[in-house]
Design a protein around this motif. Structure first.
Motif, short mmCIF file in Angstrom:
data_model
loop_
_atom_site.label_atom_id
_atom_site.label_comp_id
_atom_site.label_asym_id
_atom_site.label_seq_id
_atom_site.Cartn_x
_atom_site.Cartn_y
_atom_site.Cartn_z
N PRO A 28 0.84 -1.20 0.00
CA PRO A 28 0.00 0.00 0.00
C PRO A 28 0.88 1.25 0.00
O PRO A 28 1.99 1.24 0.51
N ARG A 29 0.36 2.33 -0.55
CA ARG A 29 1.14 3.58 -0.62
C ARG A 29 1.13 4.33 0.70
O ARG A 29 2.12 4.94 1.10
N ARG A 30 -0.02 4.33 1.37
CA ARG A 30 -0.18 5.07 2.63
C ARG A 30 -0.86 4.17 3.66
O ARG A 30 -1.98 3.70 3.41
N VAL A 31 -0.18 3.95 4.78
CA VAL A 31 -0.73 3.11 5.84
C VAL A 31 -0.89 3.94 7.10
O VAL A 31 0.05 4.61 7.54
N LEU A 32 -2.07 3.88 7.67
CA LEU A 32 -2.37 4.56 8.93
C LEU A 32 -2.38 3.50 10.03
O LEU A 32 -3.09 2.49 9.91
N VAL A 33 -1.59 3.71 11.07
CA VAL A 33 -1.51 2.76 12.18
C VAL A 33 -1.98 3.44 13.46
O VAL A 33 -1.40 4.43 13.88
N ASP A 36 10.56 4.80 15.99
CA ASP A 36 11.56 4.58 14.94
C ASP A 36 11.82 5.84 14.12
O ASP A 36 12.01 5.78 12.90
N GLY A 37 11.80 6.99 14.77
CA GLY A 37 12.09 8.24 14.10
C GLY A 37 10.93 8.84 13.33
O GLY A 37 11.07 9.89 12.71
N ILE A 38 9.75 8.18 13.38
CA ILE A 38 8.56 8.70 12.70
C ILE A 38 7.66 9.36 13.74
O ILE A 38 7.40 8.79 14.80
N ASP A 80 4.33 5.36 2.81
CA ASP A 80 4.17 6.44 3.79
C ASP A 80 3.42 5.91 5.00
O ASP A 80 2.30 5.39 4.87
N LEU A 81 4.04 6.06 6.17
CA LEU A 81 3.42 5.61 7.41
C LEU A 81 2.92 6.81 8.20
O LEU A 81 3.67 7.76 8.44
N HIS A 82 1.67 6.76 8.60
CA HIS A 82 1.08 7.81 9.43
C HIS A 82 0.68 7.16 10.75
O HIS A 82 -0.18 6.26 10.78
N LEU A 83 1.31 7.60 11.82
CA LEU A 83 1.19 6.93 13.11
C LEU A 83 0.34 7.74 14.08
O LEU A 83 0.52 8.95 14.21
N LEU A 84 -0.56 7.04 14.76
CA LEU A 84 -1.47 7.68 15.71
C LEU A 84 -1.42 6.96 17.05
O LEU A 84 -1.31 5.73 17.11
N ASP A 85 -1.51 7.74 18.12
CA ASP A 85 -1.64 7.17 19.45
C ASP A 85 -2.26 8.24 20.34
O ASP A 85 -2.43 9.39 19.92
N LEU A 86 -2.55 7.87 21.58
CA LEU A 86 -3.20 8.84 22.47
C LEU A 86 -2.30 10.04 22.74
O LEU A 86 -2.76 11.17 22.83
#
Length: 316
Positions: free
Chosen positions: A4-9, A44-46, A32-38
């Motif tokens: 996939p081109r863009r993954v949201l985690v 890892d630098g993202i 492209d990784l887009h990372l979400l958390d509370l």
């Protein structure tokens, strides 16, 4: 098969999230990784962006902004004790948040693949000694964590029949480096290491007569990546167990770990670590996952336990 081109985690800063991000960067360096958390931070630098997944407007906004090709939804109240202590919050995160993501994806990113991480806990009372659980076993959740997960699990199966490209994974117990002390294996390891460093030679435990099906977290992460990579090979709403198929009693797990150390220990049953239920056996059949996604676990339980114990030995 394609990346996939863009993954949201979501839940990217959690135990499994960190392992998943690391693996995604390795296998798909151009994604492209887009990372979400509370809480905001980095993995890892993202950059990890802050989100409260129980707020529908925040969920809709991030899906609209990033327009992902895939969403891996890990965010959850994961410790049973925490779920019991705050049932309302558990339902808001474990049940309502997946619904919000499903609705946002169908509205703003209709071609997106939603990989929902459910749990073996949804089987609840169906897990009996002598039973190996398949995806066809009845969902009989026995705690707030499991009931909320089961609700989301069923909701997403229904949404898939209305066009949501969803895959539901039901992982059984998994462990490895960096897991929270709220879980048995890291708790055992941490206590053994403290004894090696001179602490009182007592290990406090919960129920040791339960049987569990353990995997290394890396093998679980590989199953998730296989689901993303082979999206075209599974039907919308497919449900797959992620399991080794091998059950091990918790007293054997503890015996293995103590055997990797030269300490002498006393085992003390801590009433606060016990659940109000009879002994249980939770073993999964992952035939569907193995056939459809060509997945096989690479780590033995012995190597997993050794690696986890050595991880705790490196902590200050």
């Amino acid at each position: 098969m394609s990346a996939p081109r863009r993954v949201l985690v979501t839940g990217a800063a959690g135990f499994v999230g960190r392992h998943l991000v690391r693996r995604l960067r390795m296998v798909w360096p151009d994604t492209d990784l887009h990372l979400l958390d509370l809480h905001a931070g980095s993995v890892d630098g993202i950059t990890v962006h802050s989100i409260d997944v129980s707020v529908e407007s925040q969920v809709a906004e991030v899906v609209k902004r990033y327009s992902p090709d895939a969403v891996v939804h890990l965010a959850a109240v994961s410790a049973i004790s925490t779920a019991v202590a705050d049932r309302r919050r558990t339902w808001e995160i474990n049940a309502f948040a997946p619904y919000y993501f499903a609705m946002a994806i169908m509205t703003y990113a209709p071609d997106c693949h939603f990989l929902f991480i459910s749990s073996a806990e949804v089987y609840g009372k169906s897990a009996e000694f002598g039973v190996t659980l398949t995806e066809q076993h009845l969902l009989q959740p026995a705690n707030p964590y499991a009931s909320a997960k089961a609700s989301a699990d069923l909701l997403l199966q229904e949404a898939a029949s209305s066009g949501l490209a969803a895959t539901i994974m039901r992982p059984f117990n998994h462990t490895g480096p960096n897991q929270s002390l709220a879980f048995a294996v890291p708790s055992f390891c941490s206590q053994i290491v403290q004894i090696e460093r001179g602490a009182s030679p007592e290990i406090r435990v919960g129920a040791l007569n339960d049987v569990r099906d353990f995997l290394h977290v890396s093998d679980v992460v590989d199953a998730y990546i296989a689901a993303l990579e082979r999206r075209a090979e599974v039907e919308n709403g497919d449900v797959m167990n992620v399991a080794s198929g091998i059950g091990t009693r918790m007293d054997q797990v503890l015996e293995f770990l103590v055997g990797y150390s030269d300490v002498k220990v006393s085992i003390i049953v801590d009433e606060t670590r016990l659940r109000s239920r009879p002994p249980s056996s939770v073993i999964g059949d992952s035939t569907s996952l193995r056939k459809k996604l060509h997945w096989e676990p690479k780590h033995s339980l012995v190597s997993t336990l050794k690696e986890t114990l050595n991880y705790w030995r490196m902590q200050k």
